[in-house]
Enzyme design. Structure first.
Site, mmCIF file in Angstrom:
data_model
loop_
_atom_site.group_PDB
_atom_site.id
_atom_site.type_symbol
_atom_site.label_atom_id
_atom_site.label_comp_id
_atom_site.label_asym_id
_atom_site.label_seq_id
_atom_site.Cartn_x
_atom_site.Cartn_y
_atom_site.Cartn_z
ATOM 1 N N ARG A 108 60.637 48.225 16.959
ATOM 2 C CA ARG A 108 59.575 49.000 16.243
ATOM 3 C C ARG A 108 59.207 48.174 14.796
ATOM 4 N NH1 ARG A 108 62.880 53.554 17.673
ATOM 5 N NH2 ARG A 108 62.042 54.466 19.662
ATOM 6 N N LYS B 8 46.009 41.021 12.136
ATOM 7 C CA LYS B 8 45.419 41.206 13.634
ATOM 8 C C LYS B 8 46.375 40.400 14.487
ATOM 9 C CE LYS B 8 40.768 42.603 13.367
ATOM 10 N NZ LYS B 8 39.473 42.342 14.201
ATOM 11 N N GLU C 168 35.135 28.928 12.943
ATOM 12 C CA GLU C 168 35.388 30.157 12.071
ATOM 13 C C GLU C 168 35.076 29.919 10.566
ATOM 14 O OE1 GLU C 168 36.149 32.833 13.963
ATOM 15 O OE2 GLU C 168 37.764 32.606 15.435
ATOM 16 N N LYS D 207 38.286 35.755 3.744
ATOM 17 C CA LYS D 207 38.762 36.636 4.882
ATOM 18 C C LYS D 207 39.834 37.642 3.900
ATOM 19 C CE LYS D 207 41.063 37.416 8.936
ATOM 20 N NZ LYS D 207 41.452 37.082 10.038
ATOM 21 N N GLU E 156 39.795 47.606 9.956
ATOM 22 C CA GLU E 156 38.614 47.637 10.466
ATOM 23 C C GLU E 156 37.780 48.945 10.734
ATOM 24 O OE1 GLU E 156 38.327 44.232 13.190
ATOM 25 O OE2 GLU E 156 36.569 45.078 14.280
ATOM 26 N N ARG F 277 35.234 44.944 7.522
ATOM 27 C CA ARG F 277 36.094 43.759 8.540
ATOM 28 C C ARG F 277 35.493 43.599 9.708
ATOM 29 N NH1 ARG F 277 42.585 43.101 9.162
ATOM 30 N NH2 ARG F 277 42.334 41.214 10.329
ATOM 31 N N ASN G 142 33.802 39.690 13.058
ATOM 32 C CA ASN G 142 33.579 39.476 14.465
ATOM 33 C C ASN G 142 32.361 38.726 14.878
ATOM 34 O OD1 ASN G 142 35.869 40.504 15.249
ATOM 35 N ND2 ASN G 142 35.303 42.490 14.569
ATOM 36 N N HIS H 4 31.606 37.103 18.063
ATOM 37 C CA HIS H 4 32.925 37.452 18.845
ATOM 38 C C HIS H 4 32.600 38.317 19.930
ATOM 39 C CE1 HIS H 4 35.157 35.197 15.578
ATOM 40 N NE2 HIS H 4 36.173 35.320 16.470
ATOM 41 N N HIS I 179 34.071 36.747 23.098
ATOM 42 C CA HIS I 179 35.011 37.351 23.865
ATOM 43 C C HIS I 179 34.730 37.475 25.482
ATOM 44 C CE1 HIS I 179 37.311 39.257 20.127
ATOM 45 N NE2 HIS I 179 37.435 37.815 20.321
ATOM 46 N N HIS J 236 38.692 29.313 21.966
ATOM 47 C CA HIS J 236 37.951 30.407 21.320
ATOM 48 C C HIS J 236 36.894 30.014 20.390
ATOM 49 C CE1 HIS J 236 38.238 34.319 19.270
ATOM 50 N NE2 HIS J 236 38.236 33.614 18.031
HETATM 51 N N1 LIG Z 1 44.486 37.360 14.728
HETATM 52 C C1 LIG Z 1 43.364 36.850 14.326
HETATM 53 O O1 LIG Z 1 42.516 37.511 13.312
HETATM 54 C C2 LIG Z 1 42.502 35.937 14.965
HETATM 55 C C3 LIG Z 1 41.451 35.264 14.488
HETATM 56 C C4 LIG Z 1 40.647 34.238 15.195
HETATM 57 C C5 LIG Z 1 41.396 33.760 16.304
HETATM 58 N N2 LIG Z 1 42.529 34.405 16.903
HETATM 59 C C6 LIG Z 1 42.969 33.881 18.072
HETATM 60 O O2 LIG Z 1 43.627 32.545 17.880
HETATM 61 C C7 LIG Z 1 43.630 31.947 19.186
HETATM 62 C C8 LIG Z 1 42.876 30.442 18.975
HETATM 63 O O3 LIG Z 1 43.788 29.818 18.079
HETATM 64 P P1 LIG Z 1 43.699 28.345 18.083
HETATM 65 O O4 LIG Z 1 42.680 27.753 17.986
HETATM 66 O O5 LIG Z 1 45.031 28.058 16.958
HETATM 67 O O6 LIG Z 1 44.573 27.730 19.559
HETATM 68 P P2 LIG Z 1 45.820 27.580 19.819
HETATM 69 O O7 LIG Z 1 46.952 28.231 19.356
HETATM 70 O O8 LIG Z 1 45.788 27.469 21.292
HETATM 71 O O9 LIG Z 1 46.275 25.915 19.395
HETATM 72 C C9 LIG Z 1 45.042 25.035 19.991
HETATM 73 C C10 LIG Z 1 45.893 23.865 20.582
HETATM 74 O O10 LIG Z 1 46.452 23.106 19.809
HETATM 75 C C11 LIG Z 1 47.663 22.534 19.778
HETATM 76 N N3 LIG Z 1 48.227 22.503 18.401
HETATM 77 C C12 LIG Z 1 48.474 23.354 17.550
HETATM 78 N N4 LIG Z 1 48.951 23.035 16.287
HETATM 79 C C13 LIG Z 1 48.733 21.558 16.591
HETATM 80 C C14 LIG Z 1 49.086 20.227 15.766
HETATM 81 N N5 LIG Z 1 49.249 20.728 14.308
HETATM 82 N N6 LIG Z 1 48.943 19.240 16.363
HETATM 83 C C15 LIG Z 1 48.585 18.940 17.492
HETATM 84 N N7 LIG Z 1 48.344 20.056 18.280
HETATM 85 C C16 LIG Z 1 48.476 21.337 18.083
HETATM 86 C C17 LIG Z 1 48.141 24.045 20.402
HETATM 87 O O11 LIG Z 1 49.358 23.657 20.967
HETATM 88 C C18 LIG Z 1 47.020 24.359 21.466
HETATM 89 O O12 LIG Z 1 47.261 23.351 22.391
HETATM 90 C C19 LIG Z 1 43.004 32.766 19.918
HETATM 91 O O13 LIG Z 1 43.720 33.525 20.962
HETATM 92 C C20 LIG Z 1 42.095 33.887 19.299
HETATM 93 O O14 LIG Z 1 42.132 35.068 19.947
HETATM 94 C C21 LIG Z 1 43.059 35.412 16.278
HETATM 95 ZN ZN LIG Z 2 37.763 34.348 16.154
#
Ligand SMILES: NC(=O)c1ccc[n+]([C@@H]2O[C@H](COP(=O)([O-])OP(=O)(O)OC[C@H]3O[C@@H](n4cnc5c(N)ncnc54)[C@H](O)[C@@H]3O)[C@@H](O)[C@H]2O)c1
Ligand SMILES: [Zn+2]
Ligand SMILES: NC(=O)c1ccc[n+]([C@@H]2O[C@H](COP(=O)([O-])OP(=O)(O)OC[C@H]3O[C@@H](n4cnc5c(N)ncnc54)[C@H](O)[C@@H]3O)[C@@H](O)[C@H]2O)c1
Ligand SMILES: [Zn+2]
Lengths: 359, 359
Positions: B120, B142, B184, B226, B236, B240, B244, B247, B251, B264
């Site tokens: 929890r 998030k 982003e 942010k 949100e 906030r 999106n 998005h 999505h 993404h």
């Molecule tokens: N929580 C939030 O507020 C929020 C906001 C935006 C996006 N997201 C989420 O984030 C995700 C996308 O994140 P992302 O774009 O980082 O994708 P990801 O985590 O899949 O990373 C992208 C790729 O880069 C590789 N990688 C990561 N760091 C590396 C490095 N330093 N060197 C080499 N390779 C590396 C990873 O292994 C992966 O293959 C989505 O699921 C999205 O929904 C969340």
């Molecule tokens: Zn995003």
């Protein structure tokens, strides 16, 4: 009907206790931000009560979906939780659609956790249908599912918008489940109210015969105590841990035998005897006190002996307890009957002794 | 190094941005309630950076376990999340063991959600390793996993204890991922800062060449925006939602093609073009504004056209969006370049038109 109020830093909500409340949807409506609800129930409870609730809500213009889960503690897992999410998405549930838990502690814990996670938080209401859920699990916002390696390991603190405890629903409850609920009622007496404990000793027969006034008083006094403790310590950083009296042992029994073999309340009952025995070993209780605990638990139709498990299995299972801190299991024991206290760490030899004597 | 502070009603935490931070465990140690940590990473990132982090923590007496997940958005699901729980329980992780997310947004979102649910709520820290994670996902609390029927449908608001953005880690990031992060970054300019948008237009080439000063400024300005928005509206309920932008469309692309087919950031990029086109249809933007958006997105190496999907599929996928209220999808559109606003409901015919023109 009586209404208690649980007041927390970020929210407050009513706990309604009385007769004929299921169809009094006026108690529910103020808590629905939009007229959409998703009722979660199980195969046993749904045939008894779902239709009446759905009718009553429908008559007041609330669009209802429902999802009926398989019945049992062994389904308190991710797969079953996902059935709730599948149903919410299939029914286009929104972030403000209210989830309604109609069932015992298993349904309540899972529905609450589903509400906590669905779109990062949807509103939810508890309609507890077992004694255990009415006196304990529906109040206080602990929600969870089990992990094969530990009870309630995955969950959230997430408060309902209201709790509606309709005593009439207990009429269909099997005797064994009634007894399981009495375990948590006894827990409140043991941990914090010697007078209530004495009242329970005098009224145990009436409770088991489902005397209406006795049951309602037991639910009320239990909810009062739970609400007061949760109000003081919502996230279990202090006094709330006392509500786990008997539970470190009890959770080990549940996980060790496989979830569902013993009822939660039965495991807690045997766990409270172990806690009393451990308290006696520390000189906190006398032998007569431990006997009183055993007698009351037996009178409630509950086991006073734990199942036989190898000592190493006990220790391993208890090492996964949520009350472990810095590698040490923190036990809730009894300073006296009516006063619980935390004891961090118990000798392995002491543990082996009490387990041997009480299983 | 610069440090921003995110101040929320119940907590506050630092966002450190700079070079060589991975092994500066002094930034981390104050946030560990006990000297136990569980690092969550993936198959790609772990071989690059896990050992260095583990060594640095070990040298300061922190007992570390680690769990290495498969890489990819399509693993942002319950099965993979469970690998974290399995590992935590196998390693006897306690409620105060700190989870450390070492990876991109997928690892960050999953680790955060695991921390929210484990017993929890366990503490956690973000060490984002992608540009996208540094500018967006690691900040603001998030957390989520995907459901086959909807992106990020199951999750929690749960804040980290600290965010440590080490710019050096971006050196190994593939170009395509760098571009996804820029989506982003562009989002912040579009939704709230016309000056930053102009700066991005001038510096896009430098950013794509990984000019160190340019990247650090982009991360810093993005995190400032942010943090300010999240501080104003953690859960949100208002402003906030503007984060999106792009998005709701994005999505739908991710879910429609299957998670992982488009990145993404790529889906959000095409989504922002759609949002700009819809804004023009409402008379909020001129044709030249939409062209500016397209040009900047193309300059970042991102798609300006959405994949072809039947209109009904778009509508169905968008109806599962978390921004649906009272049955109506709420779109984030652009009043002007640098100023986003919510628009509840768009004509189906308008939607069909812009989808046809931009896919
Ligand atoms: N929580 C939030 O507020 C929020 C906001 C935006 C996006 N997201 C989420 O984030 C995700 C996308 O994140 P992302 O774009 O980082 O994708 P990801 O985590 O899949 O990373 C992208 C790729 O880069 C590789 N990688 C990561 N760091 C590396 C490095 N330093 N060197 C080499 N390779 C590396 C990873 O292994 C992966 O293959 C989505 O699921 C999205 O929904 C969340
Ligand atoms: Zn995003
Ligand atoms: N969240 C908390 O704070 C908290 C506290 C205590 C216990 N719990 C949890 O609660 C669970 C136990 O709850 P429980 O004892 O209610 O078990 P339960 O939910 O499994 O219900 C017991 C049985 O009674 C049946 N039933 C329920 N209502 C009925 C009715 N009105 N008539 C006939 N049959 C009915 C159920 O279908 C089930 O077969 C455990 O998982 C335990 O961990 C949670
Ligand atoms: Zn219990």
């Amino acid at each position: 009907m009586i209404t208690l109020d649980l007041i927390l830093p970020d929210t407050r909500y009513p706990i309604h206790i009385g007769h004929g409340l299921l169809e009094q949807v006026d108690l529910l409506l103020p808590h629905l931000p939009i007229p959409k609800a998703a009722i979660v129930s199980n195969e046993t409870v749904a045939p008894l009560y779902l239709h009446r609730l759905q009718q009553a809500l429908g008559a007041r213009g609330v669009a209802c979906t429902s999802v009926i889960l398989p019945d049992g503690e062994r389904y308190k897992d991710w797969q079953t939780l996902n059935l709730i999410f599948d149903s919410l998405l299939a029914g286009n549930a929104e972030r403000r659609t209210t989830l309604i838990a109609l069932g015992g502690g298993v349904i309540g814990d899972m529905t609450g956790f589903a509400a906590a996670c669905y779109q990062r938080g949807a509103p939810f209401v508890q309609i507890p249908t077992t004694l255990l859920a009415q006196v304990d699990s529906s109040v206080g916002g602990k929600t969870a599912i089990n992990h094969p390696q530990g009870k309630n390991m995955i969950g959230a603190f997430y408060q309902p918008r209201a709790v509606i405890a309709d005593m009439d629903l207990l009429e269909t409850l099997p005797d064994r489940e009634l007894s399981a609920g009495l375990a948590e009622v006894i827990k409140y007496g043991l941990l914090g109210d010697a007078d209530f404990l004495a009242w329970l000793e005098q009224n145990m027969a009436a409770l088991r015969q489902r005397d209406s006034a006795a049951l309602q008083y037991a639910v009320r006094r239990s909810c009062e105590m739970k609400a007061a403790i949760v109000a003081e310590d919502e996230k279990e950083n202090g006094v709330r841990a006392l509500l786990n009296l008997g539970h470190t042992f009890g959770h080990a029994i549940e996980a060790g035998l496989g979830f569902g073999a013993w009822l939660h309340g039965e495991a807690v009952a045997a766990g409270m005897v172990l806690a009393a025995a451990a308290s006696a070993e520390l000189g906190w209780l006398g032998a007569a006190d431990v006997e009183r605990v055993r007698r009351l638990i037996a009178a409630a139709g509950l086991p006073v002996k734990a199942p036989a498990m190898p000592a190493e299995q006990w220790l391993k299972l208890m090492s996964h307890d949520k009350k472990v801190e810095a590698g040490t299991v923190r036990f809730v024991l009894l300073r006296s009957l009516g006063q619980a206290a935390i004891q961090a760490g118990l000798d392995t030899s002491l543990l082996e002794r009490i387990l041997l004597e009480n299983s």
